[in-house]
Design a protein around this motif. Structure first.
Motif, short mmCIF file in Angstrom:
data_model
loop_
_atom_site.label_atom_id
_atom_site.label_comp_id
_atom_site.label_asym_id
_atom_site.label_seq_id
_atom_site.Cartn_x
_atom_site.Cartn_y
_atom_site.Cartn_z
N TYR A 211 0.82 -1.21 0.00
CA TYR A 211 0.00 0.00 0.00
C TYR A 211 0.85 1.26 0.00
CZ TYR A 211 -2.79 3.79 1.98
OH TYR A 211 -3.38 5.00 2.22
N TYR A 212 1.82 1.36 0.92
CA TYR A 212 2.59 2.60 1.05
C TYR A 212 3.40 2.89 -0.21
CZ TYR A 212 1.42 2.44 6.02
OH TYR A 212 0.73 2.42 7.21
N ARG A 213 4.02 1.86 -0.78
CA ARG A 213 4.81 2.07 -1.99
C ARG A 213 3.95 2.49 -3.16
NH1 ARG A 213 6.48 -0.88 -6.49
NH2 ARG A 213 5.46 -2.79 -5.81
N MET A 214 2.84 1.79 -3.36
CA MET A 214 1.95 2.11 -4.48
C MET A 214 1.35 3.50 -4.33
SD MET A 214 1.79 -0.39 -6.70
CE MET A 214 1.91 -2.16 -6.90
N THR A 215 0.97 3.84 -3.10
CA THR A 215 0.37 5.16 -2.85
C THR A 215 1.33 6.28 -3.25
OG1 THR A 215 -1.06 4.38 -1.07
CG2 THR A 215 -0.50 6.71 -1.05
N ALA A 216 2.59 6.16 -2.81
CA ALA A 216 3.57 7.20 -3.11
C ALA A 216 3.87 7.25 -4.61
CB ALA A 216 4.85 6.95 -2.32
N ARG A 217 4.16 6.09 -5.20
CA ARG A 217 4.50 6.06 -6.63
C ARG A 217 3.37 6.63 -7.47
NH1 ARG A 217 4.30 0.49 -9.72
NH2 ARG A 217 2.11 1.09 -9.58
N ASN A 218 2.14 6.22 -7.19
CA ASN A 218 1.03 6.63 -8.04
C ASN A 218 0.67 8.09 -7.85
OD1 ASN A 218 1.12 4.02 -8.90
ND2 ASN A 218 -0.85 3.40 -8.06
N ARG A 219 0.90 8.65 -6.67
CA ARG A 219 0.68 10.09 -6.51
C ARG A 219 1.66 10.87 -7.38
NH1 ARG A 219 -3.35 11.74 -3.65
NH2 ARG A 219 -3.92 10.75 -1.68
N VAL A 220 2.91 10.44 -7.41
CA VAL A 220 3.88 11.11 -8.28
C VAL A 220 3.45 10.98 -9.74
CG1 VAL A 220 6.29 11.17 -9.05
CG2 VAL A 220 5.76 10.73 -6.64
N GLY A 251 8.47 1.36 8.98
CA GLY A 251 8.52 0.54 7.78
C GLY A 251 7.64 1.10 6.68
N GLY A 252 6.48 1.64 7.07
CA GLY A 252 5.60 2.26 6.10
C GLY A 252 6.24 3.47 5.45
N LEU A 253 6.93 4.29 6.24
CA LEU A 253 7.60 5.47 5.69
C LEU A 253 8.73 5.08 4.74
CD1 LEU A 253 7.77 7.90 8.75
CD2 LEU A 253 6.50 8.24 6.62
N ARG A 254 9.45 4.01 5.09
CA ARG A 254 10.51 3.54 4.18
C ARG A 254 9.92 3.09 2.85
NH1 ARG A 254 12.41 0.17 8.25
NH2 ARG A 254 14.01 1.09 9.59
N ALA A 255 8.82 2.33 2.92
CA ALA A 255 8.17 1.86 1.69
C ALA A 255 7.64 3.04 0.90
CB ALA A 255 7.04 0.89 2.04
N TRP A 256 7.09 4.04 1.60
CA TRP A 256 6.57 5.24 0.93
C TRP A 256 7.70 5.98 0.20
CZ3 TRP A 256 7.55 10.41 1.00
CH2 TRP A 256 6.59 11.23 0.40
N ALA A 257 8.85 6.13 0.87
CA ALA A 257 9.97 6.84 0.25
C ALA A 257 10.47 6.10 -0.99
CB ALA A 257 11.10 7.00 1.26
N GLY A 258 10.49 4.75 -0.90
CA GLY A 258 10.90 3.97 -2.07
C GLY A 258 9.93 4.14 -3.22
N GLY A 259 8.63 4.17 -2.91
CA GLY A 259 7.63 4.36 -3.94
C GLY A 259 7.70 5.75 -4.56
N PHE A 260 7.98 6.76 -3.73
CA PHE A 260 8.11 8.13 -4.24
C PHE A 260 9.26 8.20 -5.24
CE2 PHE A 260 9.20 12.56 -4.31
CZ PHE A 260 8.01 13.24 -4.10
N TRP A 261 10.39 7.59 -4.86
CA TRP A 261 11.55 7.60 -5.76
C TRP A 261 11.25 6.84 -7.05
CZ3 TRP A 261 15.45 10.38 -6.82
CH2 TRP A 261 16.53 9.89 -7.57
#
Length: 291
Positions: A211-220, A251-261
């Protein structure tokens, strides 16, 4: 649109057979029968389906977007559907008049693109995240909005033919916003109608491991695909601050940062910035595309 014909699309991963059966039974009880019902097995074989229900089995899991696109392709090929009704496989139509009211809404408004249902649990309660507007205290306040709920909604087939299908590369999360922004920019209306209810168990989106990775990536990707250049940093900056304030899991923040990148470094598909007139329209509707 006179007497619109409804086609129901249900996506399943094969892990909710009892809920799927109950949903299909509630679809069959509608006072306005659907012209077509299709169930898509997203990388899974399908159970035995009721008579008159079409089945499409995909060899791999294509995500929410890809699976729903497979359903649209099937319904489009049948050439007898004007409105696609997407329903979660663990949802339930508790009112038998949902389809007749939905059809009447589309018949009355040729520019109606999307109708978002209200999602409520078995006690009739609606989570704030299921109200598609910023001021979400009153889930019974309907009207025009700028996004919609994935669990239950109607989509004009004419709109889909004009603006395109679900963004397949998104897999899941924010695919509704991507489609809604394209619809709004093409002049279609997106409406939240709380009297159309899909009963659905209370859940958290964070139950999905990615969830966290997809959320960040898809917002970008949303910003890169659709926003005028000056709004891209504003939109991403606001959502970065909100994520830092709301997320309690390291862990969620780490996944979010990876998704943002990932969103920054990987292509998002064709860029088609929305018109400034659309930005102004969304602002008038209460949600400028910076939040």
């Amino acid at each position: 649109m006179s007497h619109p014909r409804l086609g129901v699309a249900v996506l399943t991963m094969g892990n909710r057979p009892a809920e799927l059966a109950a949903l299909l039974e509630s679809v069959a009880r509608q006072d306005l029968p659907a012209t077509r019902v299709v169930v898509v097995g997203n990388g899974t074989p399908l159970p035995e389906l009721p008579a008159g229900v079409d089945g499409v089995e995909l060899s791999e899991n294509l995500g929410v977007s890809g699976g729903r696109n497979a359903a649209i392709a099937h319904l489009r090929a049948c050439a007898d559907v004007d409105v696609v009704v997407d329903l979660d496989d663990d949802g339930l139509l508790v009112d038998t008049g949902v389809f007749s009211k939905l059809a009447a809404m589309y018949a009355a408004d040729p520019q109606l693109g999307v109708v978002s249902f209200r999602i409520a649990d078995e006690h009739g309660q609606t989570q704030r995240r299921h109200v598609p507007r910023l001021r979400a205290k009153d889930p019974m306040r309907g009207g025009e909005v700028t996004t919609f709920l994935g669990g239950g909604h109607g989509l004009s087939m004419r709109m889909l033919n004009e603006v395109g299908n679900w963004p397949e590369e998104f897999f899941f999360t924010h695919e509704e916003t991507d489609l809604a922004w394209r619809a709004l920019d093409a002049g279609w209306r997106v409406v939240y109608e709380p009297s159309l209810v899909l009963q659905h168990p209370k859940t958290s989106p964070a139950r999905h491991a990615v969830y966290y990775r997809m959320t960040a990536r898809n917002r970008v990707w949303l910003a890169k695909r659709h926003l005028p250049a000056p709004l891209v940093p504003a939109y991403l900056g606001v959502w970065t601050l909100l994520t830092l304030a709301r997320t309690r899991s390291l862990g969620g923040l780490r996944a979010w940062a990876g998704g943002f990148w990932e969103g920054v470094t990987k292509p998002a598909g064709r860029r088609r910035p929305m018109r400034w007139a659309t930005v102004a329209r969304m602002t008038r509707l209460g949600r400028p595309p910076v939040i």
